[in-house]
Motif scaffolding. Structure first.
Motif, PDB file in Angstrom:
ATOM      1  N   UNK A   7      30.803  34.156  46.689  1.00  0.00           N
ATOM      2  CA  UNK A   7      31.075  35.055  46.843  1.00  0.00           C
ATOM      3  C   UNK A   7      31.857  35.701  46.415  1.00  0.00           C
ATOM      4  N   UNK A   8      32.668  35.016  45.478  1.00  0.00           N
ATOM      5  CA  UNK A   8      34.487  35.421  44.680  1.00  0.00           C
ATOM      6  C   UNK A   8      33.622  35.741  43.563  1.00  0.00           C
ATOM      7  N   UNK A   9      34.615  36.976  43.222  1.00  0.00           N
ATOM      8  CA  UNK A   9      34.695  37.130  41.789  1.00  0.00           C
ATOM      9  C   UNK A   9      35.121  36.223  40.373  1.00  0.00           C
ATOM     10  N   UNK A  10      34.146  35.793  39.412  1.00  0.00           N
ATOM     11  CA  UNK A  10      34.640  35.114  38.611  1.00  0.00           C
ATOM     12  C   UNK A  10      35.736  35.565  37.360  1.00  0.00           C
ATOM     13  N   UNK A  11      36.472  35.057  37.018  1.00  0.00           N
ATOM     14  CA  UNK A  11      37.214  35.307  36.285  1.00  0.00           C
ATOM     15  C   UNK A  11      37.136  33.894  34.778  1.00  0.00           C
ATOM     16  N   UNK A  51      42.308  44.030  40.162  1.00  0.00           N
ATOM     17  CA  UNK A  51      42.183  42.230  41.116  1.00  0.00           C
ATOM     18  C   UNK A  51      43.149  43.356  42.319  1.00  0.00           C
ATOM     19  N   UNK A  52      43.375  42.143  43.300  1.00  0.00           N
ATOM     20  CA  UNK A  52      44.310  43.390  44.261  1.00  0.00           C
ATOM     21  C   UNK A  52      45.109  41.677  44.769  1.00  0.00           C
ATOM     22  N   UNK A  57      40.305  34.135  43.069  1.00  0.00           N
ATOM     23  CA  UNK A  57      39.161  34.079  42.241  1.00  0.00           C
ATOM     24  C   UNK A  57      38.575  32.703  41.809  1.00  0.00           C
ATOM     25  N   UNK A  58      36.829  33.099  40.813  1.00  0.00           N
ATOM     26  CA  UNK A  58      36.700  31.720  40.370  1.00  0.00           C
ATOM     27  C   UNK A  58      36.952  31.848  39.359  1.00  0.00           C
ATOM     28  N   UNK A  69      40.015  27.092  41.554  1.00  0.00           N
ATOM     29  CA  UNK A  69      40.097  28.629  42.164  1.00  0.00           C
ATOM     30  C   UNK A  69      41.340  29.075  42.353  1.00  0.00           C
ATOM     31  N   UNK A  70      41.705  30.251  41.785  1.00  0.00           N
ATOM     32  CA  UNK A  70      43.175  30.601  41.737  1.00  0.00           C
ATOM     33  C   UNK A  70      43.498  32.578  42.371  1.00  0.00           C
ATOM     34  N   UNK A  71      44.289  32.203  42.895  1.00  0.00           N
ATOM     35  CA  UNK A  71      44.665  33.482  43.677  1.00  0.00           C
ATOM     36  C   UNK A  71      45.360  34.214  42.875  1.00  0.00           C
ATOM     37  N   UNK A  72      45.962  35.423  43.436  1.00  0.00           N
ATOM     38  CA  UNK A  72      46.505  36.655  42.473  1.00  0.00           C
ATOM     39  C   UNK A  72      47.875  36.493  43.246  1.00  0.00           C
ATOM     40  N   UNK A  73      48.468  36.991  42.112  1.00  0.00           N
ATOM     41  CA  UNK A  73      49.830  37.116  43.092  1.00  0.00           C
ATOM     42  C   UNK A  73      50.642  38.452  42.843  1.00  0.00           C
ATOM     43  N   UNK A  74      50.589  38.846  41.514  1.00  0.00           N
ATOM     44  CA  UNK A  74      50.348  39.993  40.785  1.00  0.00           C
ATOM     45  C   UNK A  74      50.051  40.918  40.135  1.00  0.00           C
TER      46      UNK A  74
END
Length: 132
Positions: A7-11, A51-52, A57-58, A69-74
């Motif tokens: 269910x998550x967008x892929x990077x 992204x926000x 994202x995967x 899995x990564x988390x967008x920080x900025x």
């Protein structure tokens, strides 16, 4: 549209093959904590929103399988000419100067069919790895 996993967008970093493997490995090692996208190519033609902060994202490997899995920080949307040296360093790819970063990215996006100008909109993402 970008692929989804769980269910998550892929990077998927860079182009398939050696470059994607190298960029993914840099991220997994912690050396790479940022990536740049060209708004018209990487988002608009794909029908994707930018992204926000807080989005997960995967990150996929060259085989398209989940690597992390990564988390967008900025997230910053800036003209190409305003991308900072601090951002270029966070990409972790060994650039020697902001000019080196710009030339490398101009050349890369040119191979993808896009000529970059100083005004071209660039999405600058910072991220962190999440625990498995």
């Amino acid at each position: 549209m970008w692929p989804r996993i769980d269910g998550r967008r892929v990077l998927a970093l860079g182009t398939p093959g050696k470059i994607r493997t190298w960029l993914t490995d840099l991220t997994l090692s912690g050396a790479k904590t940022a990536t740049a996208g060209l708004l018209p190519l990487d988002y608009e033609t794909e029908g994707e929103e930018v992204e926000h902060v807080g989005e997960h994202l995967i990150l996929v490997n060259d085989a398209g399988e989940k690597a992390a899995t990564i988390e967008i920080t900025s997230v910053e949307l800036v003209p190409f000419a305003e991308v900072t040296w601090e951002f270029a360093e966070a990409e972790g790819e060994g650039y020697t100067s902001i000019e080196d970063w710009r030339e490398t990215h101009r050349r890369y996006w040119s191979t993808q069919g896009y000529e970059v100008t100083d005004a071209s909109p660039i999405v600058c993402l910072h991220y962190r790895l999440l625990p498995p």
